[in-house]
Design a protein around this motif. Structure first.
Motif, PDB file in Angstrom:
ATOM      1  N   PHE A   1       0.847  -1.063   0.128  1.00 48.16           N
ATOM      2  CA  PHE A   1       0.004  -0.022   0.058  1.00 48.16           C
ATOM      3  C   PHE A   1       0.892   1.293  -0.092  1.00 48.16           C
ATOM      4  CE2 PHE A   1      -2.804  -3.184   1.849  1.00 48.16           C
ATOM      5  CZ  PHE A   1      -3.970  -3.172   0.983  1.00 48.16           C
ATOM      6  N   SER A   2       1.420   1.481  -1.268  1.00 50.85           N
ATOM      7  CA  SER A   2       2.391   2.559  -1.245  1.00 50.85           C
ATOM      8  C   SER A   2       1.902   3.781  -2.006  1.00 50.85           C
ATOM      9  CB  SER A   2       3.636   2.092  -1.946  1.00 50.85           C
ATOM     10  OG  SER A   2       3.360   1.465  -3.124  1.00 50.85           O
ATOM     11  N   THR A   3       0.776   3.782  -2.415  1.00 47.42           N
ATOM     12  CA  THR A   3       0.071   5.293  -2.978  1.00 47.42           C
ATOM     13  C   THR A   3      -1.188   5.587  -2.492  1.00 47.42           C
ATOM     14  OG1 THR A   3      -1.057   4.037  -4.729  1.00 47.42           O
ATOM     15  CG2 THR A   3       1.188   4.452  -5.191  1.00 47.42           C
ATOM     16  N   LEU A   4      -1.569   6.615  -2.484  1.00 50.21           N
ATOM     17  CA  LEU A   4      -2.946   7.249  -1.920  1.00 50.21           C
ATOM     18  C   LEU A   4      -4.185   6.400  -2.680  1.00 50.21           C
ATOM     19  CD1 LEU A   4      -2.451  11.194  -1.613  1.00 50.21           C
ATOM     20  CD2 LEU A   4      -2.761   9.469   0.148  1.00 50.21           C
ATOM     21  N   ALA A   5      -4.009   6.218  -3.885  1.00 50.86           N
ATOM     22  CA  ALA A   5      -5.044   5.616  -4.781  1.00 50.86           C
ATOM     23  C   ALA A   5      -5.328   4.191  -4.283  1.00 50.86           C
ATOM     24  CB  ALA A   5      -4.599   5.348  -6.059  1.00 50.86           C
ATOM     25  N   GLU A   6      -4.508   3.584  -3.391  1.00 55.07           N
ATOM     26  CA  GLU A   6      -4.481   2.131  -2.880  1.00 55.07           C
ATOM     27  C   GLU A   6      -5.518   2.488  -1.367  1.00 55.07           C
ATOM     28  OE1 GLU A   6      -1.151  -0.635  -3.626  1.00 55.07           O
ATOM     29  OE2 GLU A   6      -0.282   1.213  -3.108  1.00 55.07           O
ATOM     30  N   TYR A   7      -5.542   3.767  -0.907  1.00 56.55           N
ATOM     31  CA  TYR A   7      -6.368   3.915   0.165  1.00 56.55           C
ATOM     32  C   TYR A   7      -7.765   4.857  -0.261  1.00 56.55           C
ATOM     33  CZ  TYR A   7      -2.597   2.340   3.351  1.00 56.55           C
ATOM     34  OH  TYR A   7      -1.673   1.519   3.669  1.00 56.55           O
ATOM     35  N   GLY A   8      -8.227   4.904  -1.442  1.00 52.79           N
ATOM     36  CA  GLY A   8      -9.057   5.298  -1.677  1.00 52.79           C
ATOM     37  C   GLY A   8      -9.262   6.808  -2.077  1.00 52.79           C
TER      38      GLY A   8
END
Length: 668
Positions: free
Chosen positions: A535-542
């Motif tokens: 989980f290294s980018t913002l997109a992966e957290y919505g």
């Protein structure tokens, strides 16, 4: 013939006058730049029969001719004012952009703090006894805590076990003599202050506080005044017992073997302090009058601190009057003597200064007593009283200043967590529960074991319950605040695109911010540029960027799903430092964005700062040009006012002359 000739001359004169006016007008018009057409149209007068006639003023010109000509001169001024307005507007827009970038930087600074990623609430059933804090790696749950003993900091105080006044320094300004030293052992290593000659206790404390203790926290030194003496206090900065070589001090104390050699000025005599106050010398004299009065010529004489004192003639005085006389005497620089009448009718003389007399006055008897030789004398000098020395002066005791007492021995915290007995050198153990730091404040009533080193009975203990719960709402609030500040920058650039087209900087800022969001955060301790954390980018957290507007959209459902795997990855994605991921790898988003913003908004070197300085310089230059142009226009207006005023007067005179000629001709 004569009449015809006169008429012809008059006509010629009027024509010449009209031609002169036209010539003057043309000359004045050409003197003003860019006004020829205006002047030409304005100077076309109407001729009347036999004379010159102008509409309006004498010249026939409009009354606002100067304003009309000056209007044609405003081209340069209008151009400068337009330029100034454009520069000022651009400056205002970039100032607003800078403000929005600063607001974004504030949100990023908050997200850089690891404490911002502790999305848990912690409560305690008894906050006065124990609390806790939870980091991002903590897990929700309830924990039962019994505390039997708190950890303490090993403390040693200059003084004997009873802390008598004589085992400390009587004055904080007293200095130590040559060969004075202090040494102590801390965490198994010996430390020496070196030569303390000429030092006060405050200096000694400063010396210790300036020492280097390697990787250990060290020892702090302070000065205590307990009401009777000044004392040096040594305290270990690390709490709990020393876990090193037990042969040094089996008791577990961190500080031990404290040895002081405080010397007096001669460098060989120990620094002595006084214990107690000593005793005063007293002397008792019976009343030779048996309650009556003294005969003429009677006196009372005594020696005090080597000086003989004799009363005046006591004729007719009682014993009480004698006491008052002596109490009223002056004793120079010495404290003096107090005299009281005892119940048995005797006088009691007491020295106000305690201890023995050490002066060299010849009258001293050499025994060290302060009062002696007290007696009543008659007129012939013969003794007629009975005097007894009831107490000789005794000096206060003195002792060497060398002893330190362990007033607070080092001890570990002893507690029971969820039924498991534990000890810890700290009252804030952070290694007993993952992501949770306990804060032990008081004991719960639990007992320490018989050997004093382990948990005993909890029968009378009232346990503290520490509850840890997840708090994803606070995480959402922080991320939403970040997204709002980010979108404010992107939207501002879009809304002011026309005004910002003159510079590529705004577009570059927008592009750099968007690129930073999509860079993946490297894993902690990354061994290659392609080693990224889970989980290294913002997109992966919505948190995704809109492909059209560039704004961040917030998907709460996706965030909740990602957070089910814990908060640590999200925290690391923002807070990983360059040193933690390694040189050449990608640090956390907060660090990447803040580095980018610093290059833009830094008050000294930022690109936006440089642009602002350039705009301010340009505005200053344009203002100077406007001031210069304003001065030039004022001069032109003054010049035109003068010329047209002269023209008006000249044409007025010509008209008057023409009228006179016409009138004369009409009479012929």
């Amino acid at each position: 013939m004569a009449v015809g000739s006169t008429t012809a001359n008059t006509s010629t004169s009027a024509s010449s006058s009209s031609a002169l006016a036209q010539s003057l007008l043309a000359s004045l018009s050409s003197a003003s730049s860019n006004t020829s057409s205006s002047s030409s149209s304005s100077s076309s007068g109407s001729s009347g029969t036999g004379g010159i006639s102008f509409g309006g003023l004498a010249t026939g010109l409009p009354s606002n001719i100067v304003d009309m000509l000056m209007s044609a001169q405003q081209g340069q001024m209008k151009s400068l004012q337009t330029n100034l307005s454009n520069l000022t507007n651009e400056q205002s827009i970039y100032a607003s952009l800078n403000s929005k970038l600063a607001a974004l930087d504030t949100q990023i600074t908050a997200l850089k703090d690891p404490n911002a990623w502790a999305p848990h609430t912690v409560s305690s059933s008894s906050p006065s006894l124990a609390t806790a804090t939870a980091a991002s790696g903590a897990m929700s749950g309830n924990h039962t805590l019994n505390v039997a003993q708190l950890a303490t900091n090993d403390t040693w105080v200059l003084g004997d076990a009873s802390m008598s006044s004589g085992s400390g320094m009587t004055s904080v300004t007293d200095t130590l003599g040559p060969n004075s030293t202090l040494s102590f052992t801390y965490n198994g290593a010996q430390y020496d202050t070196g030569d303390l000659s000429g030092k006060t206790l405050t200096d000694v404390a400063s010396t210790i506080n300036g020492m280097h203790f390697g990787s250990n926290p060290g020892v702090s030194a302070n000065i205590m005044y307990d009401g009777s003496a000044y004392r040096l206090v040594l305290s270990a900065k690390d709490s709990g017992q020393y876990n090193g070589d037990p042969t040094n001090d089996p008791s577990g104390n961190r500080i031990y073997g404290t040895a002081a050699t405080f010397m007096q000025a001669d460098g060989t005599t120990p620094y002595l302090t006084t214990q107690g106050t000593g005793t005063a010398a007293t002397s008792t004299t019976t009343d030779p009058t048996s309650g009556g009065t003294f005969a003429a010529g009677s006196t009372f004489s005594f020696t005090y601190n080597g000086t003989v004192y004799t009363t005046p003639d006591l004729s007719g005085q009682s014993l009480t009057a004698v006491a008052n006389t002596i109490n009223g005497m002056s004793f120079g620089s010495d404290p003096g003597v107090t005299v009281t009448v005892q119940g048995d009718g005797s006088l009691l003389l007491t020295a106000k200064d305690t201890g023995q007399y050490t002066g060299t006055n010849a009258a001293s008897d050499g025994s060290g007593t302060r009062i002696y030789g007290a007696d009543f004398l008659d007129a012939s000098g013969t003794s007629f009283g009975a005097t007894t020395q009831t107490q000789a002066g005794v000096d206060a005791a003195t002792v060497p200043l060398t002893t330190f007492t362990n007033t607070m021995p080092a001890q570990n915290a002893i507690f029971q967590l969820d039924g498991v007995n534990m000890t810890n050198t700290s009252n804030t153990p952070s290694n007993v529960l993952t992501g949770i730091t306990l804060q032990l404040i008081g004991t719960t009533g639990a007992k320490v074991s018989a050997n004093g080193k382990a948990m005993g009975s909890t029968a009378n203990s009232t346990p503290v319950v520490i509850s840890v719960a997840d708090d994803s709402a606070s995480i959402k609030t922080q991320l939403n605040s970040f997204a709002t500040a980010y979108n404010a920058v992107i939207d501002f650039v879009a809304q002011n695109k026309t005004a910002l087209d003159s510079s590529s900087m705004a577009r570059n800022i927008e592009t750099q911010l968007q690129n930073a969001l999509h860079v993946r955060t490297s894993a902690v301790g990354a061994t290659s540029p392609n080693s990224f954390q889970t989980f290294s980018t913002l997109a992966e957290y919505g948190l995704r960027t809109d492909p059209y507007t560039g704004d961040i959209s917030f998907d709460s459902t996706s965030l909740d799903k990602a957070l089910q795997n814990g908060y640590s990855n999200l925290a690391a994605m923002f807070t990983s430092t360059q040193s933690s991921v390694g040189t050449g790898n990608n640090p956390g988003l907060a660090y990447r964005l803040q580095t980018l913003l610093d290059g833009i908004t830094n008050s000294a070197t930022g690109s936006l700062t440089t642009l602002g300085q350039s705009l301010q310089s340009q505005i200053g230059n344009v203002n100077k040009e406007i001031a210069q142009e304003s001065t030039r226009l004022d001069a032109v207006r003054q010049q035109l006012n003068t010329k047209y005023s002269n023209l008006e007067q000249m044409v007025s005179k010509l008209n008057s002359a023409g009228s006179a000629m016409t009138s004369a001709l009409s009479k012929m």
